[in-house]
Design a protein around this motif. Structure first.
Motif, PDB file in Angstrom:
ATOM      1  N   TRP A 110      36.796  14.092  17.706  1.00 55.99           N
ATOM      2  CA  TRP A 110      37.120  13.315  16.509  1.00 55.99           C
ATOM      3  C   TRP A 110      38.082  14.124  15.640  1.00 55.99           C
ATOM      4  CZ3 TRP A 110      34.110   8.773  16.018  1.00 55.99           C
ATOM      5  CH2 TRP A 110      32.966   8.710  16.813  1.00 55.99           C
ATOM      6  N   HIS A 111      39.141  13.501  15.156  1.00 48.28           N
ATOM      7  CA  HIS A 111      40.033  14.158  14.208  1.00 48.28           C
ATOM      8  C   HIS A 111      40.801  13.091  13.442  1.00 48.28           C
ATOM      9  CE1 HIS A 111      43.577  13.470  16.787  1.00 48.28           C
ATOM     10  NE2 HIS A 111      42.740  13.690  17.768  1.00 48.28           N
ATOM     11  N   GLY A 112      41.449  13.498  12.375  1.00 44.12           N
ATOM     12  CA  GLY A 112      42.214  12.523  11.623  1.00 44.12           C
ATOM     13  C   GLY A 112      42.807  13.106  10.365  1.00 44.12           C
TER      14      GLY A 112
ATOM     15  N   VAL B 183      41.402   4.548  14.448  1.00 42.75           N
ATOM     16  CA  VAL B 183      40.648   3.657  13.572  1.00 42.75           C
ATOM     17  C   VAL B 183      41.293   3.749  12.197  1.00 42.75           C
ATOM     18  CG1 VAL B 183      38.407   3.111  12.559  1.00 42.75           C
ATOM     19  CG2 VAL B 183      38.519   4.085  14.869  1.00 42.75           C
ATOM     20  N   GLY B 184      41.684   2.614  11.683  1.00 42.67           N
ATOM     21  CA  GLY B 184      42.288   2.538  10.362  1.00 42.67           C
ATOM     22  C   GLY B 184      41.792   1.290   9.670  1.00 42.67           C
ATOM     23  N   THR B 185      42.518   0.843   8.685  1.00 46.71           N
ATOM     24  CA  THR B 185      42.177  -0.389   7.989  1.00 46.71           C
ATOM     25  C   THR B 185      43.441  -1.210   7.791  1.00 46.71           C
ATOM     26  OG1 THR B 185      42.444   0.631   5.821  1.00 46.71           O
ATOM     27  CG2 THR B 185      40.206   0.573   6.729  1.00 46.71           C
TER      28      THR B 185
ATOM     29  N   ALA C  63      46.289   4.760  20.665  1.00 49.48           N
ATOM     30  CA  ALA C  63      47.261   5.646  20.009  1.00 49.48           C
ATOM     31  C   ALA C  63      47.867   6.543  21.067  1.00 49.48           C
ATOM     32  CB  ALA C  63      46.572   6.471  18.923  1.00 49.48           C
ATOM     33  N   ASP C  64      49.012   6.117  21.605  1.00 48.31           N
ATOM     34  CA  ASP C  64      49.679   6.914  22.633  1.00 48.31           C
ATOM     35  C   ASP C  64      50.087   8.276  22.086  1.00 48.31           C
ATOM     36  OD1 ASP C  64      49.423   4.835  24.418  1.00 48.31           O
ATOM     37  OD2 ASP C  64      51.375   3.981  23.914  1.00 48.31           O
TER      38      ASP C  64
ATOM     39  N   ILE D  46      39.918   8.946  17.645  1.00 44.37           N
ATOM     40  CA  ILE D  46      38.784   9.215  18.522  1.00 44.37           C
ATOM     41  C   ILE D  46      39.352   9.540  19.896  1.00 44.37           C
ATOM     42  CG2 ILE D  46      36.671   8.304  19.545  1.00 44.37           C
ATOM     43  CD1 ILE D  46      36.555   6.265  17.254  1.00 44.37           C
ATOM     44  N   GLU D  47      39.107  10.760  20.353  1.00 48.45           N
ATOM     45  CA  GLU D  47      39.565  11.171  21.678  1.00 48.45           C
ATOM     46  C   GLU D  47      38.527  10.732  22.704  1.00 48.45           C
ATOM     47  OE1 GLU D  47      40.240  15.420  21.667  1.00 48.45           O
ATOM     48  OE2 GLU D  47      40.954  15.278  19.592  1.00 48.45           O
TER      49      GLU D  47
END
Length: 190
Positions: free
Chosen positions: A28-30, A70-72, A85-86, A61-62
């Motif tokens: 997980w990262h962002g 994941v966004g809005t 997400a390439d 999310i890997e």
């Protein structure tokens, strides 16, 4: 026709969340967003006593099948979006934004996905991923500063709040009504 496209897009996001069932998550990262623009030292505040979540501008999310973002986005109201997400979009990390790798979150196969959609618009407001008996709760919401009282949690809103404790979600100081059956409907897959 616009209503048909909007309904199809909402359904696409719900199906993307359902498809998380069975995926193997590796990390997980962002891009994390501060919960206060400025603390006592003049710097942004990313963690505060009593705030049991991380506020993301966007979360990646890997998985073993690739990276999901994941966004809005705004339809009738703010809702979660899930897409492939390439590549990770570059984003200027400064001020109230910083890169965050969430090392303490569970990894492994997603056993169950719980979806919470808003009433009456049926927009994807929350997703609970159950991984090896632990939950990761993603909420379309935002923490807002209020100098005269504790932080407020707006639901739904434009950030992704990540919780790992269902009780913390319920205990948050929500600005609007957030009640099962009244403002959202919950269902699980499988």
């Amino acid at each position: 026709m616009a209503d048909d496209r909007l309904r199809a897009w909402r359904l696409e996001q719900i199906r993307a969340a359902e498809a998380l069932t069975g995926l193997e998550i590796r990390g997980w990262h962002g891009v994390e967003m501060a919960i206060r623009d400025e603390g006592a030292d003049g710097l942004p505040v990313f963690e505060e006593e009593g705030v049991d979540c991380i506020q993301f501008l966007r979360l990646e999310i890997e998985t073993t099948d690739g990276t999901l973002r994941v966004g809005t986005d705004m339809a009738d109201d703010w809702m979660l979006t899930i897409e492939g997400a390439d590549q990770v979009d570059p984003f200027g990390l400064h001020g109230i934004y910083r890169a965050r790798r969430a090392m303490d979150l569970p990894v492994g196969v997603v056993d169950r996905v719980t979806l919470r959609t808003t009433v009456p618009s049926e927009e994807l407001a929350e997703v609970v991923l159950s991984i090896g008996g632990r939950d990761v709760i993603l909420v379309a919401a935002e923490i807002t500063e209020n100098w005269d009282s504790p932080l407020l949690f707006a639901w739904p809103d434009e950030s992704v709040l990540l919780f790992t404790d269902r009780a913390a979600v319920e205990a948050a100081n929500w600005t609007g009504s957030r009640k099962p059956g009244e403002t959202f409907i919950e269902r699980q897959v499988p």
